[in-house]
Design a protein around this motif. Structure first.
Motif, PDB file in Angstrom:
ATOM      1  N   THR A   1       0.822  -1.216   0.000  1.00  0.00           N
ATOM      2  CA  THR A   1       0.000   0.000   0.000  1.00  0.00           C
ATOM      3  C   THR A   1       0.848   1.254   0.000  1.00  0.00           C
ATOM      4  OG1 THR A   1      -0.091  -0.160   2.412  1.00  0.00           O
ATOM      5  CG2 THR A   1      -1.927  -1.106   1.162  1.00  0.00           C
ATOM      6  N   GLY A   2       2.068   1.151   0.453  1.00  0.00           N
ATOM      7  CA  GLY A   2       2.958   2.301   0.432  1.00  0.00           C
ATOM      8  C   GLY A   2       4.136   2.000  -0.469  1.00  0.00           C
ATOM      9  N   ASP A   3       5.318   2.160   0.059  1.00  0.00           N
ATOM     10  CA  ASP A   3       6.511   1.852  -0.723  1.00  0.00           C
ATOM     11  C   ASP A   3       6.692   0.354  -0.853  1.00  0.00           C
ATOM     12  OD1 ASP A   3       8.323   4.579   0.859  1.00  0.00           O
ATOM     13  OD2 ASP A   3       7.009   4.552  -0.943  1.00  0.00           O
ATOM     14  N   ALA A   4       7.395  -0.049  -1.911  1.00  0.00           N
ATOM     15  CA  ALA A   4       7.709  -1.456  -2.114  1.00  0.00           C
ATOM     16  C   ALA A   4       8.720  -1.916  -1.075  1.00  0.00           C
ATOM     17  CB  ALA A   4       8.270  -1.658  -3.518  1.00  0.00           C
ATOM     18  N   PRO A   5       8.767  -3.246  -0.793  1.00  0.00           N
ATOM     19  CA  PRO A   5       9.785  -3.740   0.147  1.00  0.00           C
ATOM     20  C   PRO A   5      11.189  -3.475  -0.361  1.00  0.00           C
ATOM     21  CG  PRO A   5       8.598  -5.551  -0.913  1.00  0.00           C
ATOM     22  CD  PRO A   5       7.921  -4.301  -1.345  1.00  0.00           C
ATOM     23  N   ARG A   6      12.167  -3.586   0.519  1.00  0.00           N
ATOM     24  CA  ARG A   6      13.554  -3.308   0.123  1.00  0.00           C
ATOM     25  C   ARG A   6      14.023  -4.235  -0.978  1.00  0.00           C
ATOM     26  NH1 ARG A   6      17.396  -3.225   5.211  1.00  0.00           N
ATOM     27  NH2 ARG A   6      16.241  -5.155   5.653  1.00  0.00           N
ATOM     28  N   ASP A   7      13.512  -5.487  -1.013  1.00  0.00           N
ATOM     29  CA  ASP A   7      13.889  -6.441  -2.067  1.00  0.00           C
ATOM     30  C   ASP A   7      12.614  -6.944  -2.719  1.00  0.00           C
ATOM     31  OD1 ASP A   7      15.640  -9.690  -2.114  1.00  0.00           O
ATOM     32  OD2 ASP A   7      14.993  -8.330  -3.730  1.00  0.00           O
ATOM     33  N   PRO A   8      12.041  -6.144  -3.661  1.00  0.00           N
ATOM     34  CA  PRO A   8      10.771  -6.527  -4.270  1.00  0.00           C
ATOM     35  C   PRO A   8      10.832  -7.881  -4.968  1.00  0.00           C
ATOM     36  CG  PRO A   8      11.294  -4.250  -4.758  1.00  0.00           C
ATOM     37  CD  PRO A   8      12.516  -4.854  -4.157  1.00  0.00           C
ATOM     38  N   LYS A   9      11.911  -8.156  -5.708  1.00  0.00           N
ATOM     39  CA  LYS A   9      12.021  -9.433  -6.419  1.00  0.00           C
ATOM     40  C   LYS A   9      12.054 -10.593  -5.418  1.00  0.00           C
ATOM     41  CE  LYS A   9      14.957 -12.065  -9.556  1.00  0.00           C
ATOM     42  NZ  LYS A   9      16.208 -12.071 -10.364  1.00  0.00           N
ATOM     43  N   GLY A  10      12.845 -10.464  -4.366  1.00  0.00           N
ATOM     44  CA  GLY A  10      12.914 -11.522  -3.363  1.00  0.00           C
ATOM     45  C   GLY A  10      11.567 -11.776  -2.713  1.00  0.00           C
TER      46      GLY A  10
ATOM     47  N   VAL B   1       9.409 -13.663  -5.239  1.00  0.00           N
ATOM     48  CA  VAL B   1       9.848 -15.051  -5.385  1.00  0.00           C
ATOM     49  C   VAL B   1       9.375 -15.876  -4.183  1.00  0.00           C
ATOM     50  CG1 VAL B   1      11.872 -16.554  -5.357  1.00  0.00           C
ATOM     51  CG2 VAL B   1      11.817 -14.562  -6.873  1.00  0.00           C
ATOM     52  N   THR B   2       9.532 -15.324  -2.987  1.00  0.00           N
ATOM     53  CA  THR B   2       9.138 -16.061  -1.776  1.00  0.00           C
ATOM     54  C   THR B   2       7.650 -16.363  -1.776  1.00  0.00           C
ATOM     55  OG1 THR B   2      10.926 -15.056  -0.485  1.00  0.00           O
ATOM     56  CG2 THR B   2       9.059 -15.956   0.738  1.00  0.00           C
ATOM     57  N   VAL B   3       6.844 -15.335  -2.075  1.00  0.00           N
ATOM     58  CA  VAL B   3       5.387 -15.533  -2.060  1.00  0.00           C
ATOM     59  C   VAL B   3       4.960 -16.480  -3.176  1.00  0.00           C
ATOM     60  CG1 VAL B   3       3.159 -14.386  -2.314  1.00  0.00           C
ATOM     61  CG2 VAL B   3       4.975 -13.316  -0.959  1.00  0.00           C
ATOM     62  N   ALA B   4       5.518 -16.304  -4.372  1.00  0.00           N
ATOM     63  CA  ALA B   4       5.138 -17.156  -5.493  1.00  0.00           C
ATOM     64  C   ALA B   4       5.510 -18.618  -5.221  1.00  0.00           C
ATOM     65  CB  ALA B   4       5.821 -16.663  -6.767  1.00  0.00           C
ATOM     66  N   TRP B   5       6.691 -18.853  -4.651  1.00  0.00           N
ATOM     67  CA  TRP B   5       7.119 -20.231  -4.378  1.00  0.00           C
ATOM     68  C   TRP B   5       6.218 -20.894  -3.335  1.00  0.00           C
ATOM     69  CZ3 TRP B   5       9.596 -23.743  -6.810  1.00  0.00           C
ATOM     70  CH2 TRP B   5      10.092 -24.877  -6.146  1.00  0.00           C
ATOM     71  N   ARG B   6       5.819 -20.113  -2.325  1.00  0.00           N
ATOM     72  CA  ARG B   6       4.901 -20.660  -1.321  1.00  0.00           C
ATOM     73  C   ARG B   6       3.560 -21.026  -1.936  1.00  0.00           C
ATOM     74  NH1 ARG B   6       6.134 -16.249   3.482  1.00  0.00           N
ATOM     75  NH2 ARG B   6       8.121 -17.163   4.200  1.00  0.00           N
ATOM     76  N   ARG B   7       3.068 -20.161  -2.818  1.00  0.00           N
ATOM     77  CA  ARG B   7       1.789 -20.465  -3.482  1.00  0.00           C
ATOM     78  C   ARG B   7       1.918 -21.702  -4.361  1.00  0.00           C
ATOM     79  NH1 ARG B   7      -1.892 -16.177  -3.014  1.00  0.00           N
ATOM     80  NH2 ARG B   7      -1.391 -15.253  -0.998  1.00  0.00           N
ATOM     81  N   PHE B   8       3.075 -21.840  -5.031  1.00  0.00           N
ATOM     82  CA  PHE B   8       3.303 -23.027  -5.861  1.00  0.00           C
ATOM     83  C   PHE B   8       3.289 -24.293  -5.002  1.00  0.00           C
ATOM     84  CE2 PHE B   8       4.908 -25.891  -8.928  1.00  0.00           C
ATOM     85  CZ  PHE B   8       5.932 -26.618  -8.327  1.00  0.00           C
TER      86      PHE B   8
END
Length: 381
Positions: A43-52, A55-62
C-alpha cells in the motif's frame, strides 16, 4: 503502487520458479497470485527487495497448490480403490495387529506395552499394574514406543514370544480386572495355536482354558471374591478342564518346557484335585521351582511361598516369604494368610487390614477387609 516495477519483475520471478523445478503453467499461476498479493499489501513503498519478496510468495503459493493437488489425487486414488458398496468381507485382522505392533524396532517390553494400549484396549494404569511399575513410568514407556515407531512401516511382524506375552496379560486383565477380555484372549490364542505349531502357544492356551474353567465359581452372588479353597468345584467347567489338560499333555510330551506350560501344569493340579485338601501341593512346589528357573519372577516366588506354606507348613512359607521384598503386590495378603494358618490371629488381622489398603481392585479390597473383620470377631468371642 509501482505497476511498472511489478511488470518488469514478472519474467525474472517466473524464471526463478521454473529453474527450481516448477512447470511453466503452475509457475505462472503462482506468480500471478504473488502479484495480486503485492497489489494488496504494497500500500505504500515497495519492500527493500521486491524481487525476493515476489519469489518467496510465489514459491509458497506453488508449494501450496502442489500439495493440494497431490492430496486431491491421493483422495481420488483412494476413491478408485474403494470397494463397491455392500457387505464388507468378514476378515479378522486382530491377531495380525498383535504381530505388527510387536515391531522388531521395539524392545519386547515396549512392544507389549504399546500393543496392550493400542490394540488390547487396556489403560496405562492397567498395564502398569501388570508390569509392577508406577503409572507414570509406564506412560513414559508407551510414549517412547510411539516415538520409536513414528514413521515406521508396520510391515515386519514381531516374534511369537512377544505376542504370547501380550495375550497372557490381556487374559489376566480380563480374568481378574475391570475389563472382560478373557474370552477374546482365548479366541485369539486358539487362532494362533491353529496357525503355529509351538509348545508354548499350546501351553498358554491350556493355561487360559484351565483358569477360565473356574470363572463361574470365583465370585459369590453378591459379587464378592471366593478364594480357590472355598470355590464350589461342581461349578467348574469339566469340559474346558479336560480340553486344557489334553492340550497341555501334548505340549509337555515335546520336552520343550516353557513358562506357560509350567503355569498350566500348576493350574491342572488345582483342577485335578476333587477337594482343596486333596491338592498335591508338593508337586505344585516342584512346578514352581521349574517356573522360577525359567523366569526368575518375584511373583512366581511369591506364589511358591504360598505353595511351600501348604506343603511344608505355614512357618516354612513365612520363611520363604521373608526372602522377598515386601513391596511386591499381594505380599502383605500372603503374609496375613500364612500367619492365620500359623495361629497368629492378631498379626493376621492387622496384615489383612493393611493389605486391603493396598489392594489393586475394589473386589480384593472388600475381600481382605472381610477377612480382617472375621479374625477380629473371632478374637472377641
Amino acid at each position: 503502487m509501482d505497476e511498472l516495477l511489478l511488470r518488469s519483475l514478472t519474467p525474472s520471478v517466473l524464471a526463478v520458479l521454473v529453474r527450481r523445478g516448477a512447470d511453466f503453467a503452475a509457475a505462472e499461476d503462482a506468480v500471478q497470485d504473488a502479484l495480486v498479493e503485492a497489489v494488496r499489501v504494497w500500500t505504500g513503498d515497495a519492500p527493500r527487495d521486491p524481487k525476493g519478496w515476489l519469489v518467496t510468495v510465489a514459491w509458497r503459493r506453488f508449494l501450496d497448490a502442489t500439495r493440494a493437488d497431490v492430496s486431491r489425487r491421493r483422495r481420488e486414488d483412494r476413491l478408485d480403490e474403494e470397494p463397491v458398496p455392500g457387505p464388507a468381507p468378514a476378515v479378522d485382522d486382530t491377531l495380525q495387529l498383535y504381530f505388527l505392533c510387536a515391531h522388531p524396532s521395539l524392545t519386547p517390553s515396549s512392544a507389549v506395552a504399546l500393543t496392550l494400549r493400542a490394540v488390547g484396549g487396556l489403560t496405562t494404569r492397567q498395564i502398569a499394574r501388570a508390569y509392577l511399575v508406577p503409572e507414570a513410568t509406564m506412560a513414559q514407556r508407551i510414549s517412547r514406543a510411539k516415538r520409536t515407531v513414528s514413521g515406521v512401516r508396520f510391515d515386519r511382524p514381531g516374534d511369537v514370544s512377544t505376542v504370547l506375552r501380550v495375550l497372557y496379560l490381556v487374559f489376566n486383565e480380563g480374568y481378574s480386572g475391570d475389563l472382560d477380555l478373557a474370552a477374546e484372549a482365548i479366541r485369539l490364542t486358539r487362532q494362533l495355536a491353529a496357525a503355529i505349531d509351538h509348545p508354548e502357544v499350546a501351553g498358554l492356551l491350556a493355561l487360559m482354558l484351565l483358569h477360565h474353567a473356574r470363572r463361574a465359581s470365583r465370585t459369590a452372588p453378591d459379587g464378592s471374591l471366593v478364594p480357590l479353597a472355598e470355590q464350589d468345584r461342581g461349578r467348574w467347567d469339566t469340559g474346558m478342564i479336560a480340553e486344557g489338560v489334553e492340550i497341555l499333555q501334548a505340549a509337555l510330551a515335546r520336552d520343550r518346557l516353557g513358562e506357560y506350560q509350567a503355569q498350566a501344569a500348576v493350574a491342572a493340579l488345582h483342577a485335578d484335585a476333587p477337594t482343596a485338601e486333596a491338592t498335591d501341593w508338593v508337586q505344585i512346589v516342584e512346578w514352581y521351582d521349574a517356573l522360577a528357573g525359567l523366569t526368575d519372577s518375584p511373583v512366581v516366588r511369591l506364589n511358591r511361598a504360598v505353595a511351600v506354606g501348604e506343603a511344608d507348613g505355614p512357618r516354612a512359607g513365612l520363611a520363604e516369604l521373608a526372602t522377598l521384598s515386601d513391596s511386591l503386590p499381594r505380599h502383605t495378603a500372603v503374609a496375613a494368610y500364612l500367619h492365620e494358618r500359623d495361629g497368629d490371629l492378631p498379626t493376621a488381622a492387622r496384615l489383612y487390614a493393611e493389605a486391603a489398603h493396598k489392594a489393586p481392585t475394589l473386589a480384593e479390597r472388600d475381600h481382605l477387609t472381610r477377612q480382617a473383620a472375621r479374625l477380629n470377631a473371632r478374637r472377641r468371642t
